[in-house]
Scaffold this active site. Structure first.
Site, mmCIF file in Angstrom:
data_model
loop_
_atom_site.group_PDB
_atom_site.id
_atom_site.type_symbol
_atom_site.label_atom_id
_atom_site.label_comp_id
_atom_site.label_asym_id
_atom_site.label_seq_id
_atom_site.Cartn_x
_atom_site.Cartn_y
_atom_site.Cartn_z
ATOM 1 N N SER A 138 0.846 -1.207 0.000
ATOM 2 C CA SER A 138 0.000 0.000 0.000
ATOM 3 C C SER A 138 0.871 1.242 0.000
ATOM 4 O O SER A 138 2.014 1.201 0.489
ATOM 5 C CB SER A 138 -0.857 -0.020 1.270
ATOM 6 O OG SER A 138 -1.521 1.206 1.445
ATOM 7 N N TYR A 151 -1.779 -0.012 10.229
ATOM 8 C CA TYR A 151 -1.806 -0.664 8.909
ATOM 9 C C TYR A 151 -0.534 -0.332 8.137
ATOM 10 O O TYR A 151 0.114 -1.213 7.550
ATOM 11 C CB TYR A 151 -3.041 -0.173 8.172
ATOM 12 C CG TYR A 151 -3.193 -0.602 6.735
ATOM 13 C CD1 TYR A 151 -3.814 -1.798 6.406
ATOM 14 C CD2 TYR A 151 -2.772 0.227 5.692
ATOM 15 C CE1 TYR A 151 -3.992 -2.172 5.071
ATOM 16 C CE2 TYR A 151 -2.950 -0.135 4.368
ATOM 17 C CZ TYR A 151 -3.554 -1.333 4.059
ATOM 18 O OH TYR A 151 -3.727 -1.692 2.751
HETATM 19 N N1 LIG Z 1 -8.787 -1.337 -1.309
HETATM 20 C C1 LIG Z 1 -7.780 -0.465 -1.337
HETATM 21 O O1 LIG Z 1 -7.962 0.739 -1.574
HETATM 22 C C2 LIG Z 1 -6.374 -0.977 -1.100
HETATM 23 C C3 LIG Z 1 -5.321 -0.035 -1.238
HETATM 24 C C4 LIG Z 1 -4.009 -0.490 -1.027
HETATM 25 C C5 LIG Z 1 -3.791 -1.811 -0.691
HETATM 26 N N2 LIG Z 1 -4.816 -2.683 -0.549
HETATM 27 C C6 LIG Z 1 -4.517 -4.077 -0.201
HETATM 28 O O2 LIG Z 1 -5.140 -4.935 -1.140
HETATM 29 C C7 LIG Z 1 -5.391 -6.206 -0.526
HETATM 30 C C8 LIG Z 1 -6.847 -6.596 -0.762
HETATM 31 O O3 LIG Z 1 -7.666 -5.628 -0.143
HETATM 32 P P1 LIG Z 1 -9.193 -5.391 -0.562
HETATM 33 O O4 LIG Z 1 -9.384 -3.936 -0.534
HETATM 34 O O5 LIG Z 1 -9.540 -6.181 -1.759
HETATM 35 O O6 LIG Z 1 -9.922 -5.985 0.760
HETATM 36 P P2 LIG Z 1 -11.345 -6.700 0.954
HETATM 37 O O7 LIG Z 1 -12.305 -6.293 -0.097
HETATM 38 O O8 LIG Z 1 -11.675 -6.477 2.386
HETATM 39 O O9 LIG Z 1 -11.014 -8.256 0.702
HETATM 40 C C9 LIG Z 1 -10.122 -8.917 1.560
HETATM 41 C C10 LIG Z 1 -10.121 -10.389 1.202
HETATM 42 O O10 LIG Z 1 -9.196 -11.057 2.092
HETATM 43 C C11 LIG Z 1 -9.911 -12.022 2.879
HETATM 44 N N3 LIG Z 1 -9.274 -12.061 4.184
HETATM 45 C C12 LIG Z 1 -9.162 -11.043 5.075
HETATM 46 N N4 LIG Z 1 -8.513 -11.463 6.167
HETATM 47 C C13 LIG Z 1 -8.204 -12.773 5.948
HETATM 48 C C14 LIG Z 1 -7.554 -13.757 6.719
HETATM 49 N N5 LIG Z 1 -7.071 -13.473 7.949
HETATM 50 N N6 LIG Z 1 -7.401 -14.992 6.209
HETATM 51 C C15 LIG Z 1 -7.870 -15.285 4.973
HETATM 52 N N7 LIG Z 1 -8.506 -14.396 4.195
HETATM 53 C C16 LIG Z 1 -8.678 -13.153 4.696
HETATM 54 C C17 LIG Z 1 -11.367 -11.556 2.854
HETATM 55 O O11 LIG Z 1 -12.313 -12.586 3.095
HETATM 56 P P3 LIG Z 1 -12.794 -12.979 4.606
HETATM 57 O O12 LIG Z 1 -13.115 -11.691 5.290
HETATM 58 O O13 LIG Z 1 -13.968 -13.885 4.397
HETATM 59 O O14 LIG Z 1 -11.632 -13.679 5.228
HETATM 60 C C18 LIG Z 1 -11.474 -11.067 1.419
HETATM 61 O O15 LIG Z 1 -11.581 -12.149 0.524
HETATM 62 C C19 LIG Z 1 -5.031 -6.037 0.955
HETATM 63 O O16 LIG Z 1 -3.739 -6.546 1.199
HETATM 64 C C20 LIG Z 1 -5.051 -4.529 1.136
HETATM 65 O O17 LIG Z 1 -4.231 -4.122 2.216
HETATM 66 C C21 LIG Z 1 -6.117 -2.302 -0.763
#
Ligand SMILES: NC(=O)c1ccc[n+]([C@@H]2O[C@H](COP(=O)([O-])OP(=O)(O)OC[C@H]3O[C@@H](n4cnc5c(N)ncnc54)[C@H](OP(=O)(O)O)[C@@H]3O)[C@@H](O)[C@H]2O)c1
Length: 232
Positions: A138, A151
């Site tokens: 990130s 985070y």
């Molecule tokens: N969205 C943004 O703007 C953004 C920006 C920079 C970086 N990121 C990074 O991108 C990645 C994906 O984020 P996202 O925004 O797509 O998040 P999201 O929509 O909340 O999806 C997260 C996914 O990870 C799973 N998950 C969470 N904790 C877990 C655990 N302990 N064990 C197994 N599965 C787990 C969730 O399913 P369950 O809850 O069912 O486990 C879900 O499938 C992350 O690493 C995040 O830090 C996102």
């Protein structure tokens, strides 16, 4: 298995699900996880029409037995590990002065320890295939945004672990990449009550990550926006 195989954590929704669809289109068989089994199965069902083998194993990446099950499912061939699952930590985002230490520890467990531990298990297969590790980080790892200390510190730790891994594992590509702001549940949790409909969809950055994989770009830190074609 003859097809290349990718293990993607957190693929039931958001960026992980979009990446899984993109990699299936590139010919990868998939191993995917998430904690919510019903949501994971729904995602797996939607991915299967791409014609690839999709193995869905529900569980928590912080659980050592679950991590072993994920790598065992590869059955001897693994070409790509995507450490995508992560947690925002406390929401609304607290200042470091007030950050509950138990939630800070949980954020480091999910965002740093789990991906490193899963990588340890996957490395023998990745060395054998000349494979790759993609760690999703990130801009909060490198920018000082108030409220993002827990985070951001965890993502910074994951970035430096990736940096060192790249120096140690010369047969394996190691990429750590900032996807940019995305319209997902995690992003909504960071901005509770706000309209985030102007943020790009997760699918919009998938071509950036597909480029890393298909062009086998050098190990290093990437920003998705820098890997995408420039649009006017
Ligand atoms: N969205 C943004 O703007 C953004 C920006 C920079 C970086 N990121 C990074 O991108 C990645 C994906 O984020 P996202 O925004 O797509 O998040 P999201 O929509 O909340 O999806 C997260 C996914 O990870 C799973 N998950 C969470 N904790 C877990 C655990 N302990 N064990 C197994 N599965 C787990 C969730 O399913 P369950 O809850 O069912 O486990 C879900 O499938 C992350 O690493 C995040 O830090 C996102």
């Amino acid at each position: 298995m003859n097809n290349p195989t990718a293990l993607i954590t957190g693929a039931s929704r958001g960026l992980g699900r979009a990446l899984a669809a993109g990699l299936a289109r590139e010919g990868f068989d998939l191993i995917i996880d998430a904690r919510d089994a019903a949501a994971l199965d729904a995602a797996a069902g939607a991915l299967r029409p791409a014609g690839r083998l999709v193995t869905a194993i529900s569980g928590d990446v912080t659980d050592p037995m679950h991590r072993s099950a994920l790598v065992d499912a590869a059955g001897g061939r693994l070409d790509l590990l995507v450490n995508n699952a992560g947690t925002l930590g406390a929401s609304p985002l607290p200042a470091l002065a007030d950050y509950p230490v138990a939630e800070l520890r949980a954020a480091f467990e999910a965002n740093v320890i789990a991906p490193i531990a899963l990588t340890q298990l996957a490395l023998p297969l990745l060395r054998a295939s000349g494979g790759a590790v993609l760690n999703i980080t990130s801009d909060a790892a490198v920018e000082a945004y108030a409220g993002w200390g827990g985070y951001g510190a965890a993502k910074a730790a994951l970035e430096q672990a990736s940096n060192v891994l790249a120096a140690e594992e010369l047969a394996v590509r190691v990429w750590w990449a900032d996807p940019g702001d995305l319209r997902t549940d995690m992003h909504q949790a960071a901005f509770p009550g706000e309209d985030i409909s102007d943020r790009p969809s997760p699918a919009s950055v998938v071509p950036a990550f597909v480029r890393l994989v298909t062009e086998r770009l050098p190990s290093g830190r990437y920003r998705a926006s820098h890997l995408l074609p420039v649009t006017s």
